[in-house]
Design a protein around this motif. Structure first.
Motif, PDB file in Angstrom:
ATOM      1  N   ASP A 192      -4.009  -3.255   5.996  1.00  0.00           N
ATOM      2  CA  ASP A 192      -3.436  -4.622   6.407  1.00  0.00           C
ATOM      3  C   ASP A 192      -2.029  -4.934   7.487  1.00  0.00           C
ATOM      4  O   ASP A 192      -1.394  -5.299   7.322  1.00  0.00           O
ATOM      5  CB  ASP A 192      -2.103  -4.995   4.997  1.00  0.00           C
ATOM      6  N   ALA A 203      -4.151  -4.426  -1.030  1.00  0.00           N
ATOM      7  CA  ALA A 203      -4.348  -3.545  -1.914  1.00  0.00           C
ATOM      8  C   ALA A 203      -3.078  -3.557  -2.923  1.00  0.00           C
ATOM      9  O   ALA A 203      -4.173  -2.933  -3.938  1.00  0.00           O
ATOM     10  CB  ALA A 203      -3.446  -2.225  -0.871  1.00  0.00           C
ATOM     11  N   ARG A 260       1.449   0.735  13.297  1.00  0.00           N
ATOM     12  CA  ARG A 260       0.606   0.248  11.746  1.00  0.00           C
ATOM     13  C   ARG A 260       0.373  -0.957  11.555  1.00  0.00           C
ATOM     14  O   ARG A 260       0.060  -1.455  10.679  1.00  0.00           O
ATOM     15  CB  ARG A 260       1.710   1.962  10.786  1.00  0.00           C
ATOM     16  N   ALA A 294       1.107  -1.555  -0.017  1.00  0.00           N
ATOM     17  CA  ALA A 294       0.409  -0.198  -0.154  1.00  0.00           C
ATOM     18  C   ALA A 294       0.939   1.245   0.279  1.00  0.00           C
ATOM     19  O   ALA A 294       1.093   2.168  -0.633  1.00  0.00           O
ATOM     20  CB  ALA A 294      -0.767   0.062   1.041  1.00  0.00           C
ATOM     21  N   PRO A 295       1.807   1.859   0.552  1.00  0.00           N
ATOM     22  CA  PRO A 295       2.734   2.830   0.642  1.00  0.00           C
ATOM     23  C   PRO A 295       2.703   2.728  -0.654  1.00  0.00           C
ATOM     24  O   PRO A 295       3.398   4.139  -0.598  1.00  0.00           O
ATOM     25  CB  PRO A 295       3.312   2.595   1.955  1.00  0.00           C
ATOM     26  N   MET A 336     -12.683  -3.098  -0.426  1.00  0.00           N
ATOM     27  CA  MET A 336     -12.235  -4.018  -0.980  1.00  0.00           C
ATOM     28  C   MET A 336     -12.188  -4.767   0.490  1.00  0.00           C
ATOM     29  O   MET A 336     -12.885  -5.424   0.721  1.00  0.00           O
ATOM     30  CB  MET A 336     -11.178  -4.107  -1.249  1.00  0.00           C
ATOM     31  N   LYS A 337     -12.085  -4.025   1.133  1.00  0.00           N
ATOM     32  CA  LYS A 337     -11.957  -3.977   2.842  1.00  0.00           C
ATOM     33  C   LYS A 337     -13.780  -4.475   3.720  1.00  0.00           C
ATOM     34  O   LYS A 337     -13.621  -5.009   4.702  1.00  0.00           O
ATOM     35  CB  LYS A 337     -11.375  -3.170   3.657  1.00  0.00           C
ATOM     36  N   LEU A 359      -7.087   5.794  -5.337  1.00  0.00           N
ATOM     37  CA  LEU A 359      -7.251   4.302  -4.493  1.00  0.00           C
ATOM     38  C   LEU A 359      -7.774   4.315  -3.299  1.00  0.00           C
ATOM     39  O   LEU A 359      -7.572   2.477  -2.284  1.00  0.00           O
ATOM     40  CB  LEU A 359      -5.110   4.167  -4.616  1.00  0.00           C
ATOM     41  N   LEU A 389       1.986   2.008  -3.099  1.00  0.00           N
ATOM     42  CA  LEU A 389       1.539   2.071  -4.802  1.00  0.00           C
ATOM     43  C   LEU A 389       0.036   3.854  -4.951  1.00  0.00           C
ATOM     44  O   LEU A 389      -0.133   4.244  -6.305  1.00  0.00           O
ATOM     45  CB  LEU A 389      -0.274   1.637  -4.523  1.00  0.00           C
ATOM     46  N   GLY A 390       0.800   4.620  -3.909  1.00  0.00           N
ATOM     47  CA  GLY A 390       0.179   5.879  -4.215  1.00  0.00           C
ATOM     48  C   GLY A 390       0.850   6.651  -5.231  1.00  0.00           C
ATOM     49  O   GLY A 390       0.436   7.248  -6.291  1.00  0.00           O
ATOM     50  N   LEU A 439      -1.140   6.848   4.683  1.00  0.00           N
ATOM     51  CA  LEU A 439      -0.344   6.591   3.278  1.00  0.00           C
ATOM     52  C   LEU A 439       0.069   7.271   2.668  1.00  0.00           C
ATOM     53  O   LEU A 439       0.386   7.599   2.023  1.00  0.00           O
ATOM     54  CB  LEU A 439      -1.165   5.272   3.047  1.00  0.00           C
ATOM     55  N   HIS A 440      -1.333   8.744   2.910  1.00  0.00           N
ATOM     56  CA  HIS A 440      -1.267   9.686   1.358  1.00  0.00           C
ATOM     57  C   HIS A 440      -1.660   9.556   0.242  1.00  0.00           C
ATOM     58  O   HIS A 440      -1.169   9.735  -0.351  1.00  0.00           O
ATOM     59  CB  HIS A 440      -0.184  10.691   2.196  1.00  0.00           C
ATOM     60  N   PRO A 441      -2.071   7.887  -0.067  1.00  0.00           N
ATOM     61  CA  PRO A 441      -2.750   8.259  -1.022  1.00  0.00           C
ATOM     62  C   PRO A 441      -3.423   8.554  -1.703  1.00  0.00           C
ATOM     63  O   PRO A 441      -4.009  10.027  -0.925  1.00  0.00           O
ATOM     64  CB  PRO A 441      -2.908   6.795  -1.430  1.00  0.00           C
ATOM     65  N   PRO A 442      -3.648   8.706  -3.365  1.00  0.00           N
ATOM     66  CA  PRO A 442      -4.391   9.546  -4.221  1.00  0.00           C
ATOM     67  C   PRO A 442      -6.137   9.013  -3.409  1.00  0.00           C
ATOM     68  O   PRO A 442      -5.876   7.716  -2.631  1.00  0.00           O
ATOM     69  CB  PRO A 442      -4.059   9.248  -5.986  1.00  0.00           C
ATOM     70  N   ILE A 486      -9.027   1.202  -1.489  1.00  0.00           N
ATOM     71  CA  ILE A 486      -8.929  -0.392  -1.086  1.00  0.00           C
ATOM     72  C   ILE A 486      -9.691  -0.267  -0.176  1.00  0.00           C
ATOM     73  O   ILE A 486     -10.183  -1.617   0.639  1.00  0.00           O
ATOM     74  CB  ILE A 486      -7.368   0.889  -0.198  1.00  0.00           C
TER      75      ILE A 486
END
Lengths: 378, 272
Positions: free
Chosen positions: B166, A62, B88, A27-28, B130-131, B123, A30-31, B117-120, B127
């Motif tokens: 996860d 993820a 985490r 996950a970390p 899905m969870k 995304l 993938l961004g 995680l600071h994702p877009p 995620i």
């Protein structure tokens, strides 16, 4: 971009697209590739896709989800798309995740912003209408309960009443005293400065006396109590509502109105006149001190002048309003408490509403009283 | 797993733990190990400090003595960054779910993802979806607020949030309390499936005998301020301690055993 390159490569072999995934697909990381992969999903029009994951070192749910998502996007157009080369744990993960690629809404659907605004406006108006009806019915309910309890005073919960008298009344003395002292002083200052231009400094006594006795004392006390105790009532009753304590009271055969609302109501109705009196007196003292120090009006002169010119009706006009303000504050505080629903957010909203409405009602009542007193020349 | 002794790595290692509230001592000299990839069920009477033990391990309750190592890190002595790293790697499901009531289910699940995680955003939404599905919720539950869900669905939503990053280690505080038996059985199944497919280690506080039989690899029994027995259910059942005998040998204990079909004969003999 280099990090992106380390996670996947894309090869084109004729009609076949090949995505070679490698490295750490957790996950970390993938961004940084998600955007590129989404573009790739859109660009891969009609070609079959082969995803090779044999070089993937680590994968979490993820990562597996993203791979499955890319695969699905391409499968709709190229039916022979598939994932190859997965190590057993990765294959298990990919399979497990594959069952759960389901889009899911994040927030309740919101329509057109303009329509939503109109909708909110209309809803707000309707709600305001029904809320005012509900407040009225709550007032009637509280009054009838109060009458019933008064007819049988042994049912008044004195312990609770005294507790709230201390909590909402006595404990508010320092802050209310200080505020009204300062307001009295400020009024005297401003009055003295302007009246001096006309050589009418002595009228500062009337200015301070009438304004503090009639309005400022009781208003200040009411405003502070609305902010301090009205909000506390809402929060207390609201939390009890969330924790189903109110329902518990009811099924135990106890009337929440009698147990929770009336003691708070009685306590405020008893204490607010006392606090208004205190505020008025301290306001006079503040004004008197300023008059003495900056205008040279001695306390003796101040008091004599007050006795000569300010009739008692000014004092009573102030104090008589206090129980009505207290009633409004307690009723709104308790009513908003019973309207709390479920969440922490609702509690916050209701506490805000409680203070705003209580203040509004206090000022509104004050205006009515002013008009009323004017008409009857009080 | 205990039989073949395949696990060597200890995920949680508690030594000489002492916790107290004021003068009331909850645990004294408590030792406990949780191994990689197992589901450990912690049982004990009300007030024996099961939840407190969990809170001590995840760092919410400071012990007055002893050491707690999670993933080999002594949580009490670790610096901020190491501690965050450990945090985490675990997920926690609180007894009442502890979902943020002002966020929707999907936003609840996205919260730790966005925060760590600071994702877009897209995304994070994928995620979270899905969870939520993995936790056994229908997709339309994502847009609902916790107050709109039933107790069982709240538990599932809380589980989805606990799984968001996860985690390798999952803490569950009475996951099946307040669920109907069918819901509880499904929840047990879900935990076992997740453990199998994601390789989770699970620390589960529970009262539920059926859950113990259905899900747990090992059981630790809390009494007299420490762990008085720890092992597979069969091993623990053999312990002569009166509380254990009453717990597993009571009507409910035998019923759970019989329904599981393990040692049904023994149960029948005991009943006679």
């Amino acid at each position: 971009m280099s990090a992106v390159q380390t996670l996947f490569d894309i090869d084109i072999e004729g009609d076949l697209l090949k995505l070679v995934a490698k490295g750490d697909w957790r996950a970390p990381n993938l961004g940084q590739i998600d955007g590129a992969l989404r573009d790739f999903e859109d660009d891969s029009m009609g070609r079959d896709l082969l995803i090779d994951v044999s070089a993937v070192e680590r994968m979490d749910t993820a990562g597996a989800m993203v791979l499955q998502r890319v695969l699905r996007a391409c499968q709709t157009r190229g039916e022979r798309s598939r994932i190859i080369g997965a190590a057993p744990p990765h294959a298990a993960l990919l399979e497990q995740v594959g069952e759960h690629i389901v889009p899911c809404p994040v927030e309740p659907a919101r329509g057109n912003a303009f329509v939503a605004m109109l909708n909110r406006l209309g809803q707000g108006a309707v709600e305001a209408y029904f809320a005012s009806l509900e407040v009225l019915s709550f007032v009637g309910f509280a009054l009838s309960s109060a009458a019933r309890v008064m007819a049988n005073p042994s049912r008044i919960r004195w312990t609770s009443v005294v507790y709230h008298m201390e909590e909402a009344g006595l404990n508010a003395v320092p802050i209310i005293g200080l505020m009204s002292f300062l307001i009295g002083a400020v009024v005297a200052f401003m009055g003295a400065k302007i009246l001096r231009q006309f050589g009418a400094e002595i009228f500062t006594v009337e200015l301070v006396g009438i304004s503090v006795l009639r309005e400022f004392g009781v208003l200040l006390a009411a405003i502070l109590i609305a902010g301090r105790s009205g909000s506390a009532f809402t929060a207390q009753i609201g939390t009890m509502k969330i924790r189903e304590e109110i329902d518990a009271l009811r099924v135990l055969g106890l009337d929440p109105m009698e147990v929770l609302v009336l003691p708070r109501l009685f306590a405020l109705v008893i204490m607010l006149p006392a606090l208004a009196f205190l505020a008025a007196m301290l306001g006079l003292i503040g004004g008197g001190l300023v008059a003495w120090s900056s205008l040279g009006i001695s306390p003796v002169l101040f008091i004599t002048r007050m006795q000569e010119t300010i009739v008692m009706s000014n004092f009573w006009a102030g104090i008589i309003k206090a129980p009505f303000f207290a009633f409004a504050i307690a009723i709104i505080g308790c009513f908003q408490g019973t309207e709390v629903k479920g969440s922490a957010e609702s509690l916050g909203q209701r506490v805000t509403l409680s203070v705003v409405q209580a203040l509004f009602l206090v000022i509104l009542l004050d205006a009515f009283f002013a008009m009323f007193f004017l008409e009857i020349d009080f | 797993m205990t039989e073949n002794g395949s696990h060597t790595e200890k995920v949680i290692e508690v030594r000489g733990l002492k916790t107290q509230f004021g003068d009331t001592v909850i645990h004294e000299n408590l030792d406990l190990d949780v191994h990689q990839g197992e589901i450990l069920g912690v049982v004990g009477g009300s007030g024996t400090g099961k939840s407190v033990l969990m809170r001590a391990i995840i760092g919410l309750k400071r012990p007055s003595a002893g050491s707690i190592r999670v993933f080999g890190v002594d949580y009490l002595e670790a610096d901020e960054e190491t501690r965050l790293g450990v945090e985490r790697r675990w997920g926690v499901l609180f007894q009442a779910g502890a979902l943020f009531s002002s966020l929707t289910v999907a936003q609840n699940v996205m919260a730790p993802i966005m925060e760590h995680l600071h994702p877009p955003r897209a995304l994070a939404v994928d995620i979270a979806a899905m969870k939520i599905s993995m936790a056994g919720l229908p997709a339309d539950a994502g847009a609902k607020y916790p107050a709109e869900l039933s107790g069982g669905m709240q538990k599932r939503a809380a589980l989805a949030r606990a799984l968001a990053l996860d985690p390798e280690l999952l803490f569950l505080d009475e996951p099946t309390a307040g669920l109907d038996p069918i819901g509880a059985a499904k929840f047990d199944e879900l935990i076992v499936n997740l453990k199998r497919s994601l390789g989770l280690t699970v620390f589960m506080v529970t009262h539920d005998l059926d859950t113990l039989h259905a899900a747990c690899d090992r059981v630790a029994v809390l009494a007299e301020k420490r762990v008085i027995a720890c092992g597979s259910i069969c091993e623990v059942r053999a312990n002569p301690h009166p509380w254990i005998q009453e717990y597993f040998g009571g009507v409910r204990g035998r019923a759970a055993l019989a329904s599981k079909g393990v040692g049904a004969d023994a149960a029948r003999q005991e009943a006679q």
